[in-house]
Design a protein around this motif. Structure first.
Motif, PDB file in Angstrom:
ATOM      1  N   GLN A 140       0.918  -1.300  -0.152  1.00 26.97           N
ATOM      2  CA  GLN A 140      -0.086   0.000  -0.084  1.00 26.97           C
ATOM      3  C   GLN A 140       0.816   1.137   0.107  1.00 26.97           C
ATOM      4  OE1 GLN A 140      -2.653  -0.654   3.308  1.00 26.97           O
ATOM      5  NE2 GLN A 140      -4.451  -1.093   1.829  1.00 26.97           N
ATOM      6  N   ALA A 141       1.957   1.208   0.879  1.00 24.79           N
ATOM      7  CA  ALA A 141       2.738   2.268   0.985  1.00 24.79           C
ATOM      8  C   ALA A 141       3.734   2.588  -0.514  1.00 24.79           C
ATOM      9  CB  ALA A 141       3.884   2.085   1.816  1.00 24.79           C
ATOM     10  N   ASP A 142       3.862   1.555  -1.223  1.00 20.58           N
ATOM     11  CA  ASP A 142       4.680   1.925  -2.429  1.00 20.58           C
ATOM     12  C   ASP A 142       3.474   1.883  -3.673  1.00 20.58           C
ATOM     13  OD1 ASP A 142       3.864  -0.691  -3.587  1.00 20.58           O
ATOM     14  OD2 ASP A 142       5.887  -1.561  -3.308  1.00 20.58           O
ATOM     15  N   GLY A 143       2.193   1.841  -3.266  1.00 23.31           N
ATOM     16  CA  GLY A 143       1.139   2.226  -4.456  1.00 23.31           C
ATOM     17  C   GLY A 143       0.760   0.824  -5.270  1.00 23.31           C
ATOM     18  N   SER A 144       1.488  -0.355  -4.863  1.00 18.27           N
ATOM     19  CA  SER A 144       1.099  -1.387  -5.499  1.00 18.27           C
ATOM     20  C   SER A 144      -0.194  -2.294  -5.144  1.00 18.27           C
ATOM     21  CB  SER A 144       2.449  -2.589  -5.663  1.00 18.27           C
ATOM     22  OG  SER A 144       2.834  -2.817  -4.552  1.00 18.27           O
ATOM     23  N   LEU A 145      -0.495  -1.948  -4.138  1.00 16.59           N
ATOM     24  CA  LEU A 145      -2.031  -2.483  -3.379  1.00 16.59           C
ATOM     25  C   LEU A 145      -2.682  -1.277  -3.185  1.00 16.59           C
ATOM     26  CD1 LEU A 145      -3.503  -5.015  -2.681  1.00 16.59           C
ATOM     27  CD2 LEU A 145      -2.437  -4.480  -0.078  1.00 16.59           C
ATOM     28  N   SER A 146      -4.212  -1.377  -3.746  1.00 21.12           N
ATOM     29  CA  SER A 146      -5.348  -0.325  -3.422  1.00 21.12           C
ATOM     30  C   SER A 146      -5.298  -0.003  -1.748  1.00 21.12           C
ATOM     31  CB  SER A 146      -6.483  -1.171  -3.915  1.00 21.12           C
ATOM     32  OG  SER A 146      -7.549  -0.226  -3.651  1.00 21.12           O
ATOM     33  N   ALA A 147      -5.485   1.340  -1.760  1.00 20.10           N
ATOM     34  CA  ALA A 147      -5.577   2.182  -0.517  1.00 20.10           C
ATOM     35  C   ALA A 147      -6.794   1.246   0.494  1.00 20.10           C
ATOM     36  CB  ALA A 147      -5.352   3.159  -0.338  1.00 20.10           C
ATOM     37  N   ASP A 148      -7.894   1.109  -0.281  1.00 20.45           N
ATOM     38  CA  ASP A 148      -9.205   0.399   0.235  1.00 20.45           C
ATOM     39  C   ASP A 148      -9.147  -0.967   0.904  1.00 20.45           C
ATOM     40  OD1 ASP A 148      -9.103  -0.764  -2.300  1.00 20.45           O
ATOM     41  OD2 ASP A 148     -11.349  -0.335  -2.560  1.00 20.45           O
ATOM     42  N   LYS A 149      -8.043  -1.576   0.537  1.00 21.76           N
ATOM     43  CA  LYS A 149      -7.887  -2.975   1.042  1.00 21.76           C
ATOM     44  C   LYS A 149      -7.368  -2.983   2.398  1.00 21.76           C
ATOM     45  CE  LYS A 149      -7.621  -5.373  -3.363  1.00 21.76           C
ATOM     46  NZ  LYS A 149      -7.724  -6.687  -4.014  1.00 21.76           N
ATOM     47  N   ASN A 150      -8.042  -3.624   3.413  1.00 21.54           N
ATOM     48  CA  ASN A 150      -7.672  -3.846   4.747  1.00 21.54           C
ATOM     49  C   ASN A 150      -6.614  -4.934   4.749  1.00 21.54           C
ATOM     50  OD1 ASN A 150      -7.418  -4.748   7.412  1.00 21.54           O
ATOM     51  ND2 ASN A 150      -9.304  -3.661   8.064  1.00 21.54           N
ATOM     52  N   PRO A 151      -5.405  -4.408   5.026  1.00 21.27           N
ATOM     53  CA  PRO A 151      -4.240  -5.422   5.208  1.00 21.27           C
ATOM     54  C   PRO A 151      -4.183  -6.535   6.234  1.00 21.27           C
ATOM     55  CG  PRO A 151      -3.261  -3.041   5.272  1.00 21.27           C
ATOM     56  CD  PRO A 151      -4.864  -3.020   5.348  1.00 21.27           C
ATOM     57  N   LEU A 152      -4.906  -6.497   7.302  1.00 16.96           N
ATOM     58  CA  LEU A 152      -5.165  -7.383   8.343  1.00 16.96           C
ATOM     59  C   LEU A 152      -6.118  -8.284   7.849  1.00 16.96           C
ATOM     60  CD1 LEU A 152      -4.377  -8.588  11.029  1.00 16.96           C
ATOM     61  CD2 LEU A 152      -5.996  -7.078  11.870  1.00 16.96           C
ATOM     62  N   ALA A 153      -7.341  -8.023   7.513  1.00 20.65           N
ATOM     63  CA  ALA A 153      -8.124  -8.909   6.896  1.00 20.65           C
ATOM     64  C   ALA A 153      -7.983  -9.647   5.591  1.00 20.65           C
ATOM     65  CB  ALA A 153      -9.576  -7.947   6.626  1.00 20.65           C
ATOM     66  N   LEU A 154      -7.230  -8.914   4.737  1.00 22.44           N
ATOM     67  CA  LEU A 154      -6.779  -9.583   3.610  1.00 22.44           C
ATOM     68  C   LEU A 154      -5.617 -10.588   4.065  1.00 22.44           C
ATOM     69  CD1 LEU A 154      -6.545  -9.927   0.597  1.00 22.44           C
ATOM     70  CD2 LEU A 154      -5.140  -7.897   0.417  1.00 22.44           C
ATOM     71  N   ALA A 155      -4.588 -10.341   4.887  1.00 24.70           N
ATOM     72  CA  ALA A 155      -3.482 -11.279   5.252  1.00 24.70           C
ATOM     73  C   ALA A 155      -4.394 -12.475   5.974  1.00 24.70           C
ATOM     74  CB  ALA A 155      -2.814 -10.565   6.430  1.00 24.70           C
ATOM     75  N   HIS A 156      -5.316 -12.301   6.453  1.00 28.13           N
ATOM     76  CA  HIS A 156      -6.029 -13.516   7.242  1.00 28.13           C
ATOM     77  C   HIS A 156      -6.620 -14.320   6.127  1.00 28.13           C
ATOM     78  CE1 HIS A 156      -6.214 -13.476  11.818  1.00 28.13           C
ATOM     79  NE2 HIS A 156      -5.960 -12.148  11.393  1.00 28.13           N
ATOM     80  N   PHE A 157      -7.187 -13.676   5.011  1.00 25.37           N
ATOM     81  CA  PHE A 157      -7.777 -14.243   4.137  1.00 25.37           C
ATOM     82  C   PHE A 157      -6.747 -15.030   3.154  1.00 25.37           C
ATOM     83  CE2 PHE A 157      -8.844 -14.422  -0.440  1.00 25.37           C
ATOM     84  CZ  PHE A 157     -10.135 -15.245  -0.514  1.00 25.37           C
ATOM     85  N   LEU A 158      -5.602 -14.437   2.831  1.00 28.86           N
ATOM     86  CA  LEU A 158      -4.561 -15.210   2.278  1.00 28.86           C
ATOM     87  C   LEU A 158      -3.977 -16.452   3.067  1.00 28.86           C
ATOM     88  CD1 LEU A 158      -2.655 -12.017   0.890  1.00 28.86           C
ATOM     89  CD2 LEU A 158      -3.960 -13.689  -0.475  1.00 28.86           C
ATOM     90  N   VAL A 159      -3.831 -16.392   4.128  1.00 31.09           N
ATOM     91  CA  VAL A 159      -3.466 -17.529   5.047  1.00 31.09           C
ATOM     92  C   VAL A 159      -4.456 -18.611   5.029  1.00 31.09           C
ATOM     93  CG1 VAL A 159      -2.724 -18.297   7.354  1.00 31.09           C
ATOM     94  CG2 VAL A 159      -1.766 -16.144   6.626  1.00 31.09           C
TER      95      VAL A 159
END
Length: 191
Positions: A140-159
């Motif tokens: 998100q900081a480098d702009g390669s992931l949309s800022a509207d995504k929740n990193p924690l929720a997405l991380a749980h989903f990926l795992v």
């Protein structure tokens, strides 16, 4: 004078781990362990404890192996989304090569009924979530992931999606379908 152990502790632990991995906890008997590890029952108890103790040691050993795999895969790229892809593809390769996962098996066989196993699995899951969350925040900081995504929720989903890769391959033994599952999971982090 006590006798020295006449076996390599770590090698025998790996042997037990692989047996639990293949058969599951409940289907593995003490006789199976004695026969497969090729040590006598009293040595097994002295070195590793009872079956449950040995399983916990085996699961811990497996988790350490997976943790190392994830970190090595992530370190192959300094681009955060590519690092995540590397981890996910490393799981795909493991699923196809090993056709089984002691972690996944343990989630479904023991997590609801064995508090110690559940705690080990939760701890490792949170560690993997932490790795993905950190990489997602970097993306998100480098702009390669949309800022509207929740990193924690997405991380749980990926795992949790990593388990789906194994699940697909265990059930269908179809590398093409397993790869498609892997690519769909990776697609959730694409802008």
């Amino acid at each position: 004078m006590p006798r020295n152990k006449e076996f390599d502790y770590d090698e025998k632990l790996k042997t037990a781990r692989d047996l639990f991995w293949k058969k599951g906890y409940n289907a593995t008997t003490m006789n199976d362990l004695v026969d497969t590890m090729q040590i006598n029952r009293s040595s097994l108890y002295l070195a590793y404890g009872n079956k449950h103790d040995l399983f916990l040691k085996s699961l811990t050993n497996y988790i350490q192996k997976k943790d190392k795999q994830y970190n090595q895969a992530a370190q192959k790229s300094d681009q955060p989304l590519e690092a995540i892809r590397n981890v996910i593809y490393s799981v795909f390769k493991s699923a196809v090569q090993d056709t089984n996962c002691l972690f996944t098996n343990s989630v479904f066989e023991l997590a609801l009924t064995d508090k110690e196993v559940s705690e080990l699995l939760q701890k490792q899951t949170l560690k993997a979530v932490g790795l993905f969350e950190k990489l997602l925040k970097q993306a998100q900081a480098d702009g390669s992931l949309s800022a509207d995504k929740n990193p924690l929720a997405l991380a749980h989903f990926l795992v949790s999606g990593l388990v789906s890769i194994y699940n697909t391959h265990i059930l269908f033994a179809d590398a093409k379908l397993t790869k498609q599952t892997t690519e769909i999971l990776i697609g959730t982090i694409v802008k």
